[in-house]
Design a protein around this motif. Structure first.
Motif, PDB file in Angstrom:
ATOM      1  N   GLU A  75     -11.111 -13.054  55.458  1.00  0.00           N
ATOM      2  CA  GLU A  75     -10.626 -13.838  54.111  1.00  0.00           C
ATOM      3  C   GLU A  75      -9.328 -14.494  54.440  1.00  0.00           C
ATOM      4  O   GLU A  75      -8.736 -15.655  53.914  1.00  0.00           O
ATOM      5  CB  GLU A  75     -10.700 -13.243  52.645  1.00  0.00           C
ATOM      6  N   MET A  76      -8.465 -13.498  54.948  1.00  0.00           N
ATOM      7  CA  MET A  76      -7.074 -13.904  55.318  1.00  0.00           C
ATOM      8  C   MET A  76      -6.892 -15.040  56.346  1.00  0.00           C
ATOM      9  O   MET A  76      -5.859 -15.994  56.168  1.00  0.00           O
ATOM     10  CB  MET A  76      -6.091 -12.789  55.637  1.00  0.00           C
ATOM     11  N   GLN A  77      -7.778 -15.078  57.204  1.00  0.00           N
ATOM     12  CA  GLN A  77      -7.854 -16.161  58.094  1.00  0.00           C
ATOM     13  C   GLN A  77      -7.863 -17.419  57.457  1.00  0.00           C
ATOM     14  O   GLN A  77      -7.046 -18.709  57.839  1.00  0.00           O
ATOM     15  CB  GLN A  77      -8.810 -15.855  59.326  1.00  0.00           C
ATOM     16  N   HIS A  78      -8.905 -17.849  56.469  1.00  0.00           N
ATOM     17  CA  HIS A  78      -8.897 -18.795  55.863  1.00  0.00           C
ATOM     18  C   HIS A  78      -7.910 -19.175  54.983  1.00  0.00           C
ATOM     19  O   HIS A  78      -7.413 -20.264  54.623  1.00  0.00           O
ATOM     20  CB  HIS A  78     -10.278 -18.675  54.859  1.00  0.00           C
ATOM     21  N   VAL A  79      -7.284 -18.083  54.360  1.00  0.00           N
ATOM     22  CA  VAL A  79      -6.041 -18.313  53.621  1.00  0.00           C
ATOM     23  C   VAL A  79      -4.856 -18.924  54.528  1.00  0.00           C
ATOM     24  O   VAL A  79      -4.054 -19.884  54.031  1.00  0.00           O
ATOM     25  CB  VAL A  79      -5.452 -17.002  53.033  1.00  0.00           C
ATOM     26  N   ALA A  80      -4.615 -18.409  55.736  1.00  0.00           N
ATOM     27  CA  ALA A  80      -3.721 -19.076  56.784  1.00  0.00           C
ATOM     28  C   ALA A  80      -3.987 -20.442  56.808  1.00  0.00           C
ATOM     29  O   ALA A  80      -3.176 -21.304  57.153  1.00  0.00           O
ATOM     30  CB  ALA A  80      -3.888 -18.113  57.856  1.00  0.00           C
ATOM     31  N   LEU A 117      -6.102 -19.097  47.134  1.00  0.00           N
ATOM     32  CA  LEU A 117      -6.675 -17.975  46.419  1.00  0.00           C
ATOM     33  C   LEU A 117      -8.039 -18.002  46.214  1.00  0.00           C
ATOM     34  O   LEU A 117      -8.794 -16.759  46.406  1.00  0.00           O
ATOM     35  CB  LEU A 117      -6.132 -18.169  44.951  1.00  0.00           C
ATOM     36  N   GLN A 118      -8.717 -19.046  46.382  1.00  0.00           N
ATOM     37  CA  GLN A 118     -10.273 -19.153  46.087  1.00  0.00           C
ATOM     38  C   GLN A 118     -10.829 -18.575  47.558  1.00  0.00           C
ATOM     39  O   GLN A 118     -11.989 -18.325  47.671  1.00  0.00           O
ATOM     40  CB  GLN A 118     -10.900 -20.443  45.792  1.00  0.00           C
ATOM     41  N   CYS A 119      -9.924 -18.402  48.686  1.00  0.00           N
ATOM     42  CA  CYS A 119     -10.590 -17.881  49.900  1.00  0.00           C
ATOM     43  C   CYS A 119     -11.007 -16.221  49.580  1.00  0.00           C
ATOM     44  O   CYS A 119     -11.747 -16.009  50.560  1.00  0.00           O
ATOM     45  CB  CYS A 119      -9.606 -18.016  50.870  1.00  0.00           C
ATOM     46  N   TYR A 120     -10.332 -15.786  48.582  1.00  0.00           N
ATOM     47  CA  TYR A 120     -10.600 -14.378  48.269  1.00  0.00           C
ATOM     48  C   TYR A 120     -12.025 -14.337  47.585  1.00  0.00           C
ATOM     49  O   TYR A 120     -11.962 -13.895  46.377  1.00  0.00           O
ATOM     50  CB  TYR A 120      -9.386 -13.698  47.723  1.00  0.00           C
TER      51      TYR A 120
END
Length: 243
Positions: free
Chosen positions: A63-68, A191-194
Motif C-alpha cells: 500500500e505504501m508503494q501506491h502512496v509514494a 489516504l485511499q491507498c490504505y
C-alpha cells in the motif's frame, strides 16, 4: 528548492494528517522523502482481515508503494523494525538506521511527530525522541546540515477530532501549512491507498482535522508571524543553544 525528510514509525502516519503538506511541497518543487520505521504489521486490522503479522506487513508495504506514487515522493524507504515494539529496542539501533538516512539524503528539514505523538502510541513517542536525538547529534558533529527540525501536531482549534488524539497549544505552533484543494485532493488519493484501513478512514476522516492547515512545531524557533511554509526563512543551522 529544499530537501525534506519525514520520519514516522508506521505506514499511514504520513497520510493521517501531514499528507497535504507533503503534496504542497512536492507541487512547489521540493524534494520530499519519507522514512517509515516499521511495516505496521501489528495493527489490529489484521484480525479483521484474517492475516498474520507477516502477511499484514507485506500488504501494508505494498500500500505504501501506491502512496509514494500518489504523493509523487522523491523517495520512500520502509524499514522492518518490529511494529509496536520500538520501546523494547535499544535506541542506539534505531538511531543508527535513522542516521544512515540523514547522511545519505542530507536534508534541510526533518519532520516527525511532536513529543506527545498525537495519538500517544508508544512507537510515536519513541520515534520523536530518537529523531530529535539523532538530528541534534548530526548537526553538532557537522555530519548533516539540517536547518530545521519540525514536529507534526494538531492545532487546538482544528476541526473536531477523536478523543484519543492530542493537540499542541496555540502558543507552541510555529508553522501552519495551508491546505488548498489540489493538495487536499492529492492527500485524499494517498489516504485511499490504505485499503486495509478503509473502515478506520471512513469512521474518523483523519484529513478533516487538518482541513484548516497542517500544523508543526519548530525546534528552538519562534517565528513571528507564524510560518506558512516549512522551507521558509530557514536558519543557517539548526539552533542548538542551551537557552
Amino acid at each position: 528548492m529544499a530537501t525534506l525528510l519525514y520520519i514516522f514509525p508506521h505506514p499511514d502516519d504520513e497520510s493521517f494528517g501531514p499528507a497535504p503538506a507533503l503534496a504542497r511541497q512536492r507541487a512547489q518543487g521540493h524534494d520530499v522523502h519519507v522514512l517509515t520505521l516499521t511495516r505496521g504489521e501489528a495493527t489490529q486490522q489484521r484480525h479483521r482481515l484474517g492475516l498474520s503479522k507477516e502477511e499484514m506487513g507485506a500488504v501494508r508495504f505494498g500500500e505504501m508503494q501506491h502512496v509514494a506514487e500518489a504523493l509523487d515522493l522523491s523517495s520512500l524507504n520502509v524499514l522492518d523494525l518490529p511494529d509496536g515494539e520500538l520501546a523494547n529496542l535499544s535506541p542506539l539501533d534505531i538511531e543508527d538506521v535513522v542516521m544512515q538516512h540523514l547522511v545519505r539524503l542530507q536534508p534541510d528539514v526533518v519532520a516527525t511527530y511532536a513529543v506527545h505523538g498525537v495519538s500517544g502510541h508508544p512507537d510515536h513517542l519513541v520515534t520523536h525522541a530518537v529523531v530529535k536525538r539523532v538530528v541534534c547529534s548530526a548537526v553538532s558533529t557537522n555530519e548533516v546540515p539540517v536547518r530545521r527540525l519540525a514536529f507534526f501536531t494538531l492545532c487546538e482549534n482544528d476541526a473536531p477530532r477523536p478523543d484519543h488524539l492530542q493537540a499542541s497549544s496555540d502558543e507552541a505552533i510555529d508553522c501552519v501549512v495551508p491546505v488548498d484543494e489540489e493538495a487536499f485532493s492529492t492527500a485524499q488519493a494517498a489516504l485511499q491507498c490504505y485499503e486495509t484501513y478503509a473502515p478506520v478512514i471512513e469512521e474518523h476522516r483523519p484529513l478533516e482535522t487538518v482541513r484548516n492547515g497542517v500544523c508543526f512545531e519548530c525546534f528552538r524557533e519562534a517565528p513571528t508571524p507564524r510560518l506558512t511554509d516549512l522551507t521558509a526563512h530557514l536558519p543557517a543551522q539548526l539552533p542548538l543553544g542551551s537557552s
